[in-house]
Structure formats: structure tokens, C-alpha cells
Scaffold this motif. Structure first.
Motif: not given
Ligand SMILES: C=C(OP(=O)(O)O)C(=O)O
Ligand SMILES: CC(=O)N[C@H](C=O)[C@@H](O)[C@H](O)[C@H](O)COP(=O)(O)O
Length: 349
Positions: A23, A51, A53, A111, A113, A130, A132-133, A155, A183, A187, A213, A215, A234
Motif C-alpha cells: 500500500e 496500491k 488511493q 482504493s 475513495m 480496493k 478502504g475502511s 477493509s 482492519c 496510525y 490490512s 496498520q 496489505e
Molecule cells: C483506507 C484504506 O485501507 P484500510 O482501511 O485497509 O487501511 C485504503 O486502502 O485506502
């Protein structure tokens, strides 16, 4: 169990090797040359896919949100909008990166968005999209994505199991070419919040491939995910963890990423069968160090072997496997036997 077809040659789930996504996210710093270096690094590390975003800022954020001050060491502008604009590649830059990834020989995707970005990615023909969350509660978007019938990797950070079931139901109503990733969206994620055993629950609940995934810092948790059956993995990749940006701290350097891929493949190879048996590679050690039944003292033909008369030792030549101790006790010797001589079938009756 459903397999998800990514390309003619690559499938996710079942007995297929774990599909590993590097990612890049925003770790390219808004610089296309850095982005290319990361694509190359992902390929060299052995990742299956790189990948990014893709965001259409006015679709994803309200005007007010984009005007919000973003006063953070990770910020690239005074407002969140300025920050995000710095980090967002244009459609033609995306095309350039896609082409570069093809030249390098690694799958490329992003991903989506928002719906506009989703359509763009479908349009440039990425192999899967993808989600994302940030969209795990965006049921409208999930329905839209499902209706397009492109494979999806979704995710599930920031929501509970009930919502994950809803996501499953929404996509499965259209098709089963999708994976769900456990996930936690922090962060970095503190290790005690990773709740990796959720993966087992996902595996038991859903008939599609599940993955992780991550973090959190480092590679250990990701490797645990593989042991628990993740079929997609990921992790963020960066050229330098000290760079400006929210995600660098929980990213892996190219060298770490390469080690991760190597270790994932080792764990996969080592999971093997749940049936406990003696394997061929153990034979040398069996020959060298496994214990057998031997005489504990010198005894003559016709005498009874009492418990103290039989010992368990590493012997040369070998006697009966020591597991047979109980079978020998109180039997009668048919030959004279010296102390330490091995006991074999036929030596007693
Ligand atoms: C937000 C993302 O992923 P994740 O939720 O897996 O961190 C993404 O892939 O942009
Ligand atoms: C939930 C989600 O989208 N998470 C993404 C994937 O992991 C992240 O990469 C964010 O885009 C990033 O952390 C945002 O950072 P900032 O707000 O500093 O641009």
C-alpha cells in the motif's frame, strides 16, 4: 469456498498463496518520481500488487471539511484541502503510474475513495478495486461498487461485526468476487488493539476469502495473520519512515517489506497438514536419537522380563520402538540376552 479471480493467472483464496498488497497510499509525498520508486520497490520486494488511493476531493469531503485548518507535522498545507490536493495525483498521472507498473511487471490498483474515483478506476481497467475502511459504513457506495461486478477487496476498520455482515450481504447479493479484510484504523495500531483472532471469526462466518490490512508497526502481527489464515495481506510501504505523512510510522521500508514477503511464504509452506504424523525429514533423527527397548541386565532364555529388566535407551543396533514397552513386560525370553542388547520382536513370547 469461493476463489476470487484477479487475473487469468492470479486467484485469491482456497489453496492459492496469500495475495500481498504493498500500500503506497499517500507515502509518495505527492511526487510521481517517488511513486515510481515505490512501485519498483514493491515489485522488488515480491509484493503481488501495488496500491494507491484515488480521491475526488469534492466527492469525498464537504467544502467545510476541506477548508478546515490542518495543523499537523504531517500536513502539506494550511487546510485539509490544501494538504489533500498536494497528495492527489491527476488522472493522467494515474495512467502514467499504471503504465509504469505494467512495465515493471506488478499489478496496479487503488482504493476508490468515492464513486467518481471508482468509475475512473473501472475505466482504466485495474484488475480489482480496493474499498478502504473510510467506506465501511457507506452502504450506498458499497451497493454501487457491487453493481459494477469488478472484483473488490474491502477493509472493515471502524465498524463492528454487524456492519461487516451488512457489507457482506450487500456485495454477495450481486456477486461473490470479493474479499473482506480485518482492519483496525489507527496510525499506528497498538498491538493489543489488533484483535487478530477476528480473522478466525471472519473465516467461520464468511464463504469468501478473508485477509488482513495492518496498520501496526513491524511485521510480526502480519505474519500472525498468515498463520490464522489470511488470504490477502496489505501493509504500507515507504522509502523512509521519517518522512512527512500520517502513514509512514506504520509502514515498512523496502527491505522490511521484502523480509515480510519472504516470511509469509515460509509460514505458508510450514502450515502443512493438521494430521500429526512422522515425516520423511525426521528419519535421520529417528535413526540417530530415537530410543528403543534394550535389556537392563543379562538374562537367559526362559526367564520372564520384569519391568526393571527392560530399559529405554538410544541403541545401536536399534531395538523395538520404546512405545512398545508395555508389550514386552512379563513376556518370556526365547534367547539369552546380555545387558544393553536390543530387544526385538521374536526375542520373547
Ligand atoms: C483506507 C484504506 O485501507 P484500510 O482501511 O485497509 O487501511 C485504503 O486502502 O485506502
Ligand atoms: C481510513 C483511511 O482512509 N486510511 C488510509 C489507509 O490506510 C490512510 O492511508 C489515510 O488516507 C491516511 O492516514 C490519511 O492521512 P492524512 O489525513 O494525514 O492525509
Amino acid at each position: 469456498m469461493v476463489e476470487v479471480k484477479i487475473t487469468e493467472d492470479i486467484r485469491i483464496g482456497g489453496k492459492n498463496p496469500c495475495f500481498i498488497i504493498a500500500e503506497v497510499g499517500q507515502n509518495h509525498q505527492g511526487d510521481i518520481e517517488v511513486a515510481k520508486k515505490l512501485i519498483k520497490a514493491a515489485k522488488d520486494a515480491g509484493a503481488n500488487c501495488v496500491k494507491f488511493q484515488k480521491t475526488c476531493l469534492n466527492e469525498k469531503f464537504t467544502k467545510k471539511y476541506l477548508e478546515k485548518p490542518y495543523d499537523s507535522p504531517n500536513s502539506w498545507g494550511k487546510t485539509y484541502g490544501e494538504h489533500k490536493r498536494h497528495l492527489e495525483f491527476s488522472e493522467s498521472q494515474y495512467r502514467e503510474l499504471f503504465k509504469y507498473a505494467q512495465e515493471v511487471g506488478i499489478l496496479f490498483t487503488a482504493s476508490a475513495m468515492d464513486m467518481v474515483s471508482f468509475d475512473f478506476l473501472v475505466n482504466i481497467k485495474v484488475p480489482f478495486i480496493k474499498i478502504g475502511s473510510g467506506d465501511s459504513n457507506n452502504l450506498l457506495f458499497l451497493k454501487y461498487a457491487a453493481s459494477k461486478k469488478i472484483p473488490l477487496i474491502i477493509s472493515t476498520g471502524m465498524v463492528d461485526k454487524q456492519a461487516v455482515k451488512t457489507i457482506y450481504d450487500i456485495i454477495a447479493a450481486q456477486h461473490k468476487q470479493f474479499c473482506l479484510l480485518h482492519c483496525i484504523s489507527a496510525y499506528p495500531v497498538p498491538f493489543e488493539d489488533c484483535n487478530l483472532t477476528v480473522l478466525q471469526d471472519y473465516k467461520n462466518t464468511f464463504d469468501i476469502p478473508v485477509g488482513y490490512s495492518g496498520q501496526e508497526v513491524g511485521t510480526a502481527v502480519a505474519l500472525g495473520a498468515i498463520a490464522l489464515g489470511a488470504k490477502v495481506l496489505e501493509k504500507h510501504i515507504t522509502l523512509d519512515k521519517g518522512l512527512r505523512g500520517t502513514d509512514h510510522v506504520c509502514s515498512l521500508t523496502p527491505t522490511e517489506f521484502q523480509q515480510l514477503v519472504r516470511d509469509v511464504r515460509v509460514i505458508e509452506a510450514s502450515l502443512g497438514t493438521p494430521i500429526k504424523k512422522v515425516v520423511t525429514s525426521e528419519i535421520p533423527c529417528i535413526d540417530k536419537l530415537q530410543k528403543s527397548l534394550v535389556m537392563g541386565c543379562t538374562k537367559n532364555k526362559g526367564e520372564i522380563l520384569y519391568p526393571g529388566d527392560v530399559k529405554i535407551k538410544v541403541a545401536e543396533p536399534k531395538g523395538l520402538n520404546a512405545l512398545h514397552f508395555e508389550d514386552v513386560i512379563y513376556k518370556t525370553l526365547v534367547y539369552d540376552k546380555k545387558e544393553d542388547e536390543p530387544l526385538n520382536e521374536g526375542d520373547f513370547c
